[in-house]
Design a protein around this motif. Structure first.
Motif, PDB file in Angstrom:
ATOM      1  N   CYS A  38       0.857  -1.190   0.000  1.00 60.09           N
ATOM      2  CA  CYS A  38       0.000   0.000   0.000  1.00 60.09           C
ATOM      3  C   CYS A  38       0.891   1.238   0.000  1.00 60.09           C
ATOM      4  N   TYR A  39       0.283   2.411  -0.195  1.00 59.99           N
ATOM      5  CA  TYR A  39       1.091   3.636  -0.305  1.00 59.99           C
ATOM      6  C   TYR A  39       1.902   3.907   0.977  1.00 59.99           C
ATOM      7  N   ASP A  40       1.332   3.559   2.131  1.00 60.94           N
ATOM      8  CA  ASP A  40       2.059   3.840   3.370  1.00 60.94           C
ATOM      9  C   ASP A  40       3.365   3.053   3.447  1.00 60.94           C
ATOM     10  N   ASP A  41       3.494   2.025   2.609  1.00 60.85           N
ATOM     11  CA  ASP A  41       4.763   1.295   2.571  1.00 60.85           C
ATOM     12  C   ASP A  41       5.889   2.151   2.003  1.00 60.85           C
ATOM     13  N   ILE A  42       5.533   3.214   1.279  1.00 59.73           N
ATOM     14  CA  ILE A  42       6.579   4.096   0.724  1.00 59.73           C
ATOM     15  C   ILE A  42       7.416   4.678   1.863  1.00 59.73           C
ATOM     16  N   GLU A  43       6.744   5.141   2.905  1.00 58.56           N
ATOM     17  CA  GLU A  43       7.483   5.774   4.012  1.00 58.56           C
ATOM     18  C   GLU A  43       8.191   4.722   4.877  1.00 58.56           C
ATOM     19  N   ARG A  44       7.764   3.455   4.770  1.00 59.89           N
ATOM     20  CA  ARG A  44       8.401   2.415   5.584  1.00 59.89           C
ATOM     21  C   ARG A  44       9.562   1.745   4.850  1.00 59.89           C
ATOM     22  N   TRP A 103      -9.780  -3.609  -0.691  1.00 58.93           N
ATOM     23  CA  TRP A 103     -10.203  -4.993  -0.849  1.00 58.93           C
ATOM     24  C   TRP A 103      -8.968  -5.892  -0.783  1.00 58.93           C
ATOM     25  N   PRO A 104      -9.088  -7.162  -0.439  1.00 62.43           N
ATOM     26  CA  PRO A 104     -10.311  -7.833  -0.040  1.00 62.43           C
ATOM     27  C   PRO A 104     -10.812  -7.394   1.338  1.00 62.43           C
ATOM     28  N   CYS A 105     -12.136  -7.289   1.382  1.00 66.40           N
ATOM     29  CA  CYS A 105     -12.813  -6.964   2.630  1.00 66.40           C
ATOM     30  C   CYS A 105     -14.051  -7.874   2.659  1.00 66.40           C
ATOM     31  N   PRO A 106     -13.872  -9.103   3.118  1.00 66.05           N
ATOM     32  CA  PRO A 106     -14.911 -10.111   2.901  1.00 66.05           C
ATOM     33  C   PRO A 106     -16.139 -10.012   3.811  1.00 66.05           C
ATOM     34  N   SER A 107     -16.064  -9.270   4.922  1.00 65.25           N
ATOM     35  CA  SER A 107     -17.239  -9.256   5.802  1.00 65.25           C
ATOM     36  C   SER A 107     -17.348  -7.907   6.505  1.00 65.25           C
ATOM     37  N   TYR A 108     -18.482  -7.668   7.105  1.00 74.57           N
ATOM     38  CA  TYR A 108     -18.703  -6.383   7.779  1.00 74.57           C
ATOM     39  C   TYR A 108     -17.823  -6.216   9.014  1.00 74.57           C
ATOM     40  N   SER A 109     -17.270  -7.322   9.517  1.00 74.44           N
ATOM     41  CA  SER A 109     -16.380  -7.173  10.669  1.00 74.44           C
ATOM     42  C   SER A 109     -14.915  -7.050  10.227  1.00 74.44           C
ATOM     43  N   HIS A 110     -14.691  -7.073   8.913  1.00 75.16           N
ATOM     44  CA  HIS A 110     -13.314  -7.021   8.391  1.00 75.16           C
ATOM     45  C   HIS A 110     -12.952  -5.567   8.092  1.00 75.16           C
ATOM     46  N   SER A 111     -11.715  -5.161   8.431  1.00 73.11           N
ATOM     47  CA  SER A 111     -11.372  -3.751   8.238  1.00 73.11           C
ATOM     48  C   SER A 111     -10.617  -3.492   6.935  1.00 73.11           C
ATOM     49  N   GLY A 112     -10.627  -4.453   6.017  1.00 78.16           N
ATOM     50  CA  GLY A 112      -9.940  -4.262   4.737  1.00 78.16           C
ATOM     51  C   GLY A 112      -8.498  -4.722   4.815  1.00 78.16           C
ATOM     52  N   SER A 113      -7.867  -4.875   3.629  1.00 78.99           N
ATOM     53  CA  SER A 113      -6.526  -5.476   3.580  1.00 78.99           C
ATOM     54  C   SER A 113      -5.555  -4.511   2.886  1.00 78.99           C
ATOM     55  N   ALA A 114      -4.896  -3.686   3.699  1.00 78.45           N
ATOM     56  CA  ALA A 114      -3.959  -2.732   3.098  1.00 78.45           C
ATOM     57  C   ALA A 114      -2.789  -3.467   2.453  1.00 78.45           C
ATOM     58  N   ARG A 115      -2.374  -4.558   3.075  1.00 74.82           N
ATOM     59  CA  ARG A 115      -1.243  -5.318   2.529  1.00 74.82           C
ATOM     60  C   ARG A 115      -1.680  -6.766   2.335  1.00 74.82           C
ATOM     61  N   LEU A 116      -1.270  -7.341   1.224  1.00 75.29           N
ATOM     62  CA  LEU A 116      -1.656  -8.731   0.944  1.00 75.29           C
ATOM     63  C   LEU A 116      -0.495  -9.681   1.254  1.00 75.29           C
ATOM     64  N   HIS A 117      -0.857 -10.957   1.407  1.00 78.96           N
ATOM     65  CA  HIS A 117       0.117 -12.068   1.510  1.00 78.96           C
ATOM     66  C   HIS A 117       1.020 -11.953   2.744  1.00 78.96           C
ATOM     67  N   GLU A 118       0.518 -11.378   3.821  1.00 77.43           N
ATOM     68  CA  GLU A 118       1.393 -11.224   4.988  1.00 77.43           C
ATOM     69  C   GLU A 118       1.720 -12.572   5.620  1.00 77.43           C
ATOM     70  N   THR A 119       0.757 -13.483   5.593  1.00 75.61           N
ATOM     71  CA  THR A 119       1.037 -14.785   6.211  1.00 75.61           C
ATOM     72  C   THR A 119       1.014 -15.922   5.200  1.00 75.61           C
ATOM     73  N   THR A 120       0.187 -15.779   4.168  1.00 77.76           N
ATOM     74  CA  THR A 120       0.095 -16.854   3.187  1.00 77.76           C
ATOM     75  C   THR A 120      -0.306 -16.296   1.835  1.00 77.76           C
ATOM     76  N   PHE A 121      -0.067 -17.074   0.785  1.00 75.12           N
ATOM     77  CA  PHE A 121      -0.529 -16.709  -0.561  1.00 75.12           C
ATOM     78  C   PHE A 121      -1.825 -17.461  -0.842  1.00 75.12           C
ATOM     79  N   PRO A 122      -2.619 -17.006  -1.826  1.00 76.41           N
ATOM     80  CA  PRO A 122      -3.896 -17.685  -2.073  1.00 76.41           C
ATOM     81  C   PRO A 122      -3.739 -19.196  -2.279  1.00 76.41           C
TER      82      PRO A 122
END
Ligand code: SF4
Ligand code: SF4
Length: 858
Positions: free
Chosen positions: A338-344, A705-724
């Protein structure tokens, strides 16, 4: 450092790390007056208006840059301080400059007599935009603000971002915009409708006109910053050329008709052609300029009412290769970062992208990250602006990405610069990569790219030293015959360095148009349903069948180039184009024209009489981005709200409404009272991606996205723990030279692309004052090539490829290397795409805009 409390006006508090007296006072609710201080920027301390007394200090201190230490006792009030501050203010006021006002710039004004040389403009220009336009000349009472080579914005490095105007406390710097305000003023938050960065804007409008646009200060995407296009280029709304009524072709002419007639015509003609020639005789192109809701409805209309998968979008001709290549390796075709990764990021690798011009707010964020200490690697055929700030610049030849990226993979493997633990834990295929890329194919890469082994070694050493790296890529990787292969090779490199799924690292492919990401997400693709769902997955089909009532076959439809081929062959007879000027933007223009001419029925939804409109049988006037409700999705997969700030002109209507009404004229029985109700259906159609998305949840800053449910806060970064698929799949990629890389008799490599002040085919920006800043397409040519060809700066030159010819004015520039040319494609009269050819990536069907063999005639 000693710890313990400090005291401000008798209030005890624990100083924070590196906390200034000003910030500590603000924490206590104590107000200290300031003038040159700008929140969020390093203090200047020059104006002395924030003076405070510190017990034991020989003289008062500036609160904005004096750190609060344990044991300090500070007084912020008192008659002596008040006198000192008043004097400081008077001195600043007396500082007022002199000289002629600068009024020649289309967007910016400078009134020297109001300037108190507080330096706020100087700081924001440097700290936010990185343009360093201003300086202070003279000292003391003689000090004055100076800028540019001859004190005109136009001849300075100014990018017209307008950030200094927002920072100026006296109005010395001002916008031309908003000078005269209208009646009742409204402020509307929306998303910029130009590039895929997705900046948040606050639009000031009266009941009819947009008066002024500024950045939303606390928006995650842009933090108040905008570029010249987002802030100033909105006058297209008022253009007398806007399409305001539906138009039908009668006796060869386009004549106004009513909306009921237009809807009846579109339903009747599409219905007839479908009935007579079958489902695959019709097709649609959804628009990356319009909303997610409009794209979703148009693909749904063609899939359900006509039973065809002939649905595509302009992602085909820009980022389809990245989407496919990344999907093959890591499982998802969109950004992992995500864009915030630019500063990190420790290391940012910009590959085949020119964010300073095409995505300026992100370009500025990258530059600032580098100024704060991030390393920068730039891989690009042109010496783009960021190359000047790069620690290593790899000036490869257009079309040689795969050769160079493979060499970098080989070098990482050879030198042990890989993340072995990450690779063992999260990937398959390392041995195959070793077998293919060891020893590092440096010789091959050097031959193909013209880059020395030494430079490639330096680039690999940067990645090896940094480890996880943020790979920011652009159309310079995807719009090539090896576009998908380039994306796979880049993903291999990202995996070898352990980058994907890590903070401050990963894959960040920039998206060109404002909603190209969303358009592809919404199913604007002949082989995928919304949310990238398979056409043949039984579970998906069951869900969509229940939701939609009917479904298209499992076989994919035609891509854009295939649709044009089918139209030329008489197999595709009707096409609905939503907001895309294919006649100007698509390559191999002569054959595109043939295809459009051959169609029996062409419907175009547009805001202006574009080149494509010239071929239409029916033209539907559309609302632009400042005039309709819905959502856009930016390059970091963030879905954000778009709101109407002003009404569309005449009878123009929002795209989603028109498609809904056309579907109902075809007796589809669609009941969507609002675009929000369309989004609710999108959530049900692709729940794994959008199940938790609703308009209410998009406030204030959107959801990734992905944001699969109303209790999910969205996915700024993907694949942090696993790939699809559990693990990512490294696979060797073979370098294959483009058929355009060496063509006898055509010695130059032409790259086409964008410039800062224009946008795409220029439909909107050409109708604003941006046209004064970038009035025509320019052909960048290296001075050595120009001298050999007898071309002088500004001369009109003819370019000729095997596919066609065009003319443009030469601009001598060492940003291109000898043998390379760069041409923008913003003006229809240039006909840049008469020269680009039919070559395309065999995997994604993405055309090769970034490499055409040409010759020149002075
Ligand atoms: S408009 Fe932007 S680039 Fe130009 S001087 Fe102001 S801050 Fe600098
Ligand atoms: S960077 Fe892109 S999204 Fe942001 S203001 Fe500029 S054109 Fe708009």
């Amino acid at each position: 450092m000693s710890s313990g409390p400090a005291e401000v006006d008798g209030h005890s508090l624990e100083p924070g790390p590196d906390e200034t007296i000003l910030s500590a006072a603000q924490r206590l609710g104590i107000e200290i007056p300031t003038l040159c201080y700008l929140p969020g920027h390093p203090p200047d301390g020059g104006c002395r208006v924030c003076l405070v007394e510190v017990a034991g200090a020989p003289r008062p201190q500036a609160a904005c840059h004096t750190l609060l230490r344990a044991g300090m006792r500070v007084a912020t009030r008192g008659p002596a301080l008040a006198r000192l501050r008043a004097t400081a203010r008077e001195l600043a006021e007396a500082q007022r400059g002199h000289g002629a006002p600068r009024t020649s710039h289309p967007y910016l004004r400078f009134a020297p007599e109001l300037c108190i040389t507080c330096r706020r403009c100087l700081h924001v220009c440097s700290d936010v935009q990185g343009a360093d336009v201003y300086a202070i000349a003279g000292r003391g009472a003689e000090a004055r603000l100076v800028f540019g080579a001859d004190e005109r914005f136009e001849s300075s490095p100014c990018t017209s971002c307008g950030t200094c105007v927002a920072a100026c406390p006296t109005g010395a710097l001002s916008d031309v915009d908003g000078a005269e305000q209208g009646g009742e003023i409204r402020r509307v938050r929306s998303t910029c409708g130009y590039c895929g960065v997705g900046c948040q804007v606050e639009v000031v409008a009266d009941e009819r006109r947009v008066l002024q646009i500024s950045g939303v200060p606390d928006a995650s995407v842009n933090r108040g910053h905008l570029c010249a296009k987002g802030r100033y280029a909105h006058a297209w709304r008022e253009s007398p050329e806007r399409l305001t009524r539906p138009l039908a072709r009668r006796g060869g002419e386009l004549v106004p008709i009513s909306w009921p007639e237009a809807l009846e015509l579109v339903a009747r003609r599409l219905g007839e052609i479908h009935a007579r020639h079958g489902p695959d005789a019709v097709g649609a192109l959804t628009s990356s300029r319009s909303t997610n809701e409009a794209a979703y409805l148009l693909q749904k209309l063609f899939r359900t009412r006509f039973g065809t998968n002939n649905v595509d979008c302009c992602a085909r001709v820009c980022h389809s290769s990245t989407a496919l290549g990344f999907k093959q390796v890591v499982g998802v075709g969109a950004a992992s970062a995500c864009y915030d990764d630019i500063e990190r990021a420790r290391l940012i690798a910009v590959v085949g992208a020119n964010p300073s011009e095409a995505h300026p707010v992100l370009g500025a964020r990258i530059l600032q990250a580098v100024r704060r200490g991030a390393r920068l690697l730039v891989i690009d055929p042109r010496r783009i602006e960021l190359a000047d700030a790069a620690h290593v610049f790899v000036p490869l030849r257009a079309g040689s990405n795969v050769a160079v990226l493979n060499a970098l993979c080989g070098l990482l493997l050879e030198t042990g610069g890989i993340d072995a633990e990450y690779l063992a834990r999260r990937t398959d295929g390392l041995e195959a990569l070793r077998a293919a890329h060891l020893p590092a194919p440096l010789e091959l890469a050097a031959r193909a790219s013209g880059v020395s082994a030494e430079v490639m070694r330096a680039a690999a050493a940067e990645i090896a030293a940094a480890g996880p790296t943020l790979f920011v890529s652009g159309l310079g990787t995807s719009e090539l015959t090896q576009g998908t292969a380039s994306a796979r090779a880049l993903a291999n490199l990202a995996l070898l360095s352990g980058s994907v799924g890590r903070p401050g690292a990963g894959l960040l492919p920039l998206r060109g148009q404002n909603n190209v990401q969303g358009n592809a997400d919404m199913g604007g693709s002949p082989d995928l349903f919304p949310g990238y769902q398979s056409l043949s997955d039984p579970e998906v089909r069951a869900r969509l069948s229940a939701l939609w009532g009917s479904l298209p076959p499992e076989t994919p439809g035609l891509t854009i180039p295939e649709m044009f081929e089918a139209a030329r062959a008489g197999r595709l007879r009707a096409l609905w184009i939503q907001g895309e000027d294919v006649a100007q933007s698509d390559p191999d223009q002569t054959r595109v024209f043939e295809a459009l001419e051959r169609l029996e029925f062409l419907v175009v939804q547009e805001i202006f009489p574009s080149e494509t409109v010239r071929f239409a049988q029916l033209v539907l006037p559309a609302a632009g981005w400042l005039e309709q409700e819905g959502t856009f999705t930016n390059a970091e997969r963030r879905i954000q709200r778009v709101r109407a700030a002003a009404p569309p002109p005449g009878e123009a209507r929002a795209d989603w409404q028109v498609i809904r009404d056309a579907a109902n004229a075809l007796r589809a029985g669609w009941d969507y009272p609002t675009p929000g109700s369309v989004m609710d259906e999108i959530a049900r159609a692709a729940p794994h991606s959008f199940g938790g998305v609703s308009y209410a949840r998009l406030e204030p800053d959107g959801l990734h996205w992905p944001c699969p449910s109303y209790s999910h806060s969205g996915s700024a970064r993907l694949h942090e723990t696993t790939f699809p698929a559990g693990r990512a799949r490294l696979e060797p990629v073979a370098f294959v030279a483009s058929p355009e890389s060496e063509v006898p008799g055509f010695p130059y490599r032409l790259i086409t692309g964008r410039v800062l002040h224009q946008y795409n085919v220029g439909t909107m920006t050409r109708r604003t004052d941006a046209a004064r800043l970038a009035p025509a397409d320019r052909l960048e040519i290296h001075p050595a090539d120009a001298a050999r060809e007898g071309i002088v700066d500004g001369a009109e030159v003819e370019l000729e490829s095997r596919w066609g010819r065009c003319r443009a004015r030469a601009a001598l520039s060492d940003r291109v290397s000898p043998g390379s040319l760069f041409l923008s494609f913003h003006f229809p009269e240039t006909h840049a795409n008469r020269v680009t050819g039919p070559a395309r990536d065999p995997e994604s069907d993405c055309p090769e805009y970034k490499l055409t063999a040409v010759r020149l005639r002075a």
